[in-house]
Each structure stands twice: as C-alpha cells, then as structure tokens.
Motif scaffolding. Sequence first.
Motif, short mmCIF file in Angstrom:
data_model
loop_
_atom_site.label_atom_id
_atom_site.label_comp_id
_atom_site.label_asym_id
_atom_site.label_seq_id
_atom_site.Cartn_x
_atom_site.Cartn_y
_atom_site.Cartn_z
N TRP A 1 -6.98 10.96 3.45
CA TRP A 1 -6.76 9.99 4.25
C TRP A 1 -5.21 9.74 4.73
CZ3 TRP A 1 -10.69 5.71 2.92
CH2 TRP A 1 -11.90 6.25 2.92
N ARG A 2 -4.55 10.58 5.28
CA ARG A 2 -3.16 10.63 5.45
C ARG A 2 -2.39 9.23 5.96
NH1 ARG A 2 1.51 12.56 8.08
NH2 ARG A 2 0.11 12.88 9.98
N LYS A 3 -2.90 8.67 7.05
CA LYS A 3 -2.26 7.45 7.72
C LYS A 3 -3.03 6.29 7.47
CE LYS A 3 0.32 9.61 11.40
NZ LYS A 3 0.82 9.60 13.00
N HIS A 4 -4.19 6.27 6.74
CA HIS A 4 -5.11 5.07 6.54
C HIS A 4 -4.53 4.16 5.63
CE1 HIS A 4 -8.71 7.12 8.42
NE2 HIS A 4 -7.61 7.99 8.32
N TYR A 5 -3.64 4.50 4.73
CA TYR A 5 -3.26 3.30 4.09
C TYR A 5 -1.98 2.64 4.62
CZ TYR A 5 -3.91 1.12 -0.71
OH TYR A 5 -4.14 0.16 -1.55
N PHE A 6 -1.07 3.36 5.48
CA PHE A 6 -0.11 3.03 6.38
C PHE A 6 -0.65 1.87 7.18
CE2 PHE A 6 1.83 3.38 10.71
CZ PHE A 6 3.00 2.85 10.43
N PHE A 7 -1.82 2.36 7.93
CA PHE A 7 -2.48 1.08 8.95
C PHE A 7 -2.83 -0.07 7.90
CE2 PHE A 7 -3.89 4.89 11.43
CZ PHE A 7 -2.68 4.84 12.36
N THR A 8 -3.48 0.24 6.85
CA THR A 8 -4.02 -0.86 6.06
C THR A 8 -2.75 -1.75 5.56
OG1 THR A 8 -5.76 0.68 5.15
CG2 THR A 8 -5.42 -1.49 3.91
N LEU A 9 -1.85 -1.38 5.17
CA LEU A 9 -0.56 -1.98 4.63
C LEU A 9 0.05 -2.97 5.79
CD1 LEU A 9 1.26 0.52 2.31
CD2 LEU A 9 0.13 -1.54 1.60
N LEU A 10 -0.10 -2.13 7.08
CA LEU A 10 0.23 -2.98 8.25
C LEU A 10 -0.19 -4.29 8.39
CD1 LEU A 10 1.04 -0.38 11.06
CD2 LEU A 10 2.75 -1.63 9.72
N GLN A 11 -1.87 -4.15 8.22
CA GLN A 11 -2.67 -5.37 8.69
C GLN A 11 -2.30 -6.37 7.33
OE1 GLN A 11 -2.85 -4.36 11.73
NE2 GLN A 11 -4.42 -5.72 11.63
N TRP A 12 -2.43 -5.89 6.29
CA TRP A 12 -1.98 -6.75 5.00
C TRP A 12 -0.63 -7.43 5.18
CZ3 TRP A 12 -3.37 -3.15 0.30
CH2 TRP A 12 -4.84 -3.09 0.25
N HIS A 13 0.24 -6.91 5.75
CA HIS A 13 1.54 -7.31 5.73
C HIS A 13 1.37 -8.49 7.08
CE1 HIS A 13 5.65 -7.94 7.78
NE2 HIS A 13 6.05 -8.00 6.40
N LYS A 14 0.89 -8.42 8.04
CA LYS A 14 0.52 -9.25 9.18
C LYS A 14 -0.17 -10.54 8.86
CE LYS A 14 -1.57 -9.00 13.87
NZ LYS A 14 -2.36 -8.28 14.88
N ASN A 15 -1.05 -10.19 7.84
CA ASN A 15 -1.86 -11.38 7.47
C ASN A 15 -1.11 -12.15 6.48
OD1 ASN A 15 -4.39 -10.57 8.74
ND2 ASN A 15 -5.19 -9.57 6.60
N PHE A 16 -0.19 -11.38 5.68
CA PHE A 16 0.56 -12.44 4.89
C PHE A 16 1.67 -13.17 5.50
CE2 PHE A 16 3.95 -13.01 1.75
CZ PHE A 16 3.61 -13.05 0.64
N MET A 17 2.20 -12.46 6.68
CA MET A 17 3.28 -13.21 7.33
C MET A 17 2.79 -14.43 8.39
SD MET A 17 5.85 -11.61 6.31
CE MET A 17 7.26 -12.56 7.17
N ASN A 18 1.62 -13.98 8.54
CA ASN A 18 0.74 -15.31 9.24
C ASN A 18 0.71 -16.59 8.42
OD1 ASN A 18 0.83 -13.80 11.76
ND2 ASN A 18 -1.39 -13.04 11.33
N LYS A 19 0.24 -16.39 7.13
CA LYS A 19 -0.09 -17.20 6.27
C LYS A 19 1.32 -17.39 5.31
CE LYS A 19 -4.25 -17.81 7.73
NZ LYS A 19 -5.29 -17.39 7.20
N LYS A 20 2.39 -17.22 5.60
CA LYS A 20 3.51 -17.19 4.73
C LYS A 20 3.80 -18.54 4.40
CE LYS A 20 8.47 -16.04 4.69
NZ LYS A 20 9.82 -15.45 5.35
N GLU A 21 3.78 -19.66 4.93
CA GLU A 21 3.94 -20.97 4.88
C GLU A 21 3.11 -21.33 3.68
OE1 GLU A 21 4.35 -25.14 7.18
OE2 GLU A 21 4.89 -23.07 8.07
N LYS A 22 1.79 -21.17 4.09
CA LYS A 22 0.68 -21.56 3.29
C LYS A 22 1.03 -20.90 1.77
CE LYS A 22 -4.22 -22.23 3.31
NZ LYS A 22 -5.61 -21.80 4.03
#
Length: 232
Positions: free
Chosen positions: A201-222
């Motif tokens: 699954w060559r690009k699948h972890y890349f996509f997954t990490l992008l979403q984890w990073h997006k979630n993290f940044m959205n909840k960064k203050e918390k």
Amino acid sequence: IPSQVYKEMLGDSMIYSCAYWDQGGPDKQTLTEAQNAKINFLKKKLLLNKSDKLLEVGFGNGSFLLNIAEEHNIPLHGVSLSEEQTKIAKEKQKEKNLDNANIIFEVKDFKDIKDKKFTKICSIGQMEHSLSYKDYFKQIYDLLTENGIAVIHYIGSNTIPRAENEFIQKYVFPFGRCPSFSEVIPAIEKSGLILADVDVWRKHYFFTLLQWHKNFMNKKEKITKLMGEKFT
C-alpha cells in the motif's frame, strides 16, 4: 500518553495503523471510512468461517476484534502489552453491547502463548516492534493449525535495511523498525510458513498521516492543555 490524545488524533475508530484508501485518498473518503475499508480488506484475507478460532497479536483499542464479533460467533482472543489499551477495548466491548461475545482481551506477551492453536491469526501494525523476525514467524507457525491462515499488516521499507531515524526512535517508535522485504521474507521461509499473498500500500500511510496531522492540528489547543507545550 493518555488515551484522550489518541482519540483526538486518530478519530472515532481509534485505530493507530495505516488506513486503506480504496476510493483513492482523503478527497474521496473520510479517515473512518478508510479504516473500515482496511478492516474489511483484512477480514476477506482471513477467509473467516464459523469453525474458526482467531488470535489477534497486539489488538490496539480492540476495533478489529469487536468488528468481527458483530458478524461472527467464533472464539476471539486478543493479546496486548498495554494495560491502557486493554481497558479501552473492554470499555468499547460494553459500549457495543458485546458482553456476551466469545472474546478475550488479555495483557500478555505474544511470545508467552503456549499449548494453544488457532485457525486464523491477525496482526495489524505490531510486527514492527519485534526484535527478531525469525522468532516472530516461528511463533506464528507454532500457533497455527495445519491449514491455518495468518495475515500480517506492518510498516515496511522500500530500501535496503538501514538504521531508523533518531527522532522517530526517541519520540515516536522506541525499539521499533520498518523492515525491508529482504529481512522479512527469509524469516517467513525459515519458519515453515508459506508466503501466499503480498500487498504493498505505497501511498496509503501518507494519506493516513495527513489526516492524523489534520486532526491533531484541529485539536492542538485542547491537546496542549492536556499535555503541555513541549509535547505539542
């Protein structure tokens, strides 16, 4: 790290491994949909039937086994080294009204399972923590029945074997490695197992990490309030 941090980053599924973006990426499906696609993909690989007995090595927060329990009335056994994750898995089992399911979540080292046999074994994002691939696959061989199936999902490297990144070793993945095929396949061959199927699954972890990073940044203050500025 408190489970709340993982919940903010990983989303509802609480799955801390690569999602399967079978629709093409985050612009086509949500992280939850991609994680469900991964679960369904791995279930198909296992060829589950009513006479199975399944072991999951490193069950995370229990999502995979609980999903199977909703569809199959078979003995399910999960082992983990994490007391926190075991607690969460049992809580999720209650939330899903699966108290009567034939399922065991146990704090136990995979290497210490003795005198048991399973028709199916699954491991999702756990093998990278193994210090000896030879011993790992030999243990799987010993625990499988004659015609059993094991599905091992792990982070691999597309390079020759090399040392891991120091930052990742210290802060993200202590004692973990992303092995190359040249390290894994000889260990499988020596164990007596038959390598029947491989997916990359060559690009699948890349996509997954992008979403984890997006979630993290959205909840960064918390997360910062919970963990402090240094952690963030």
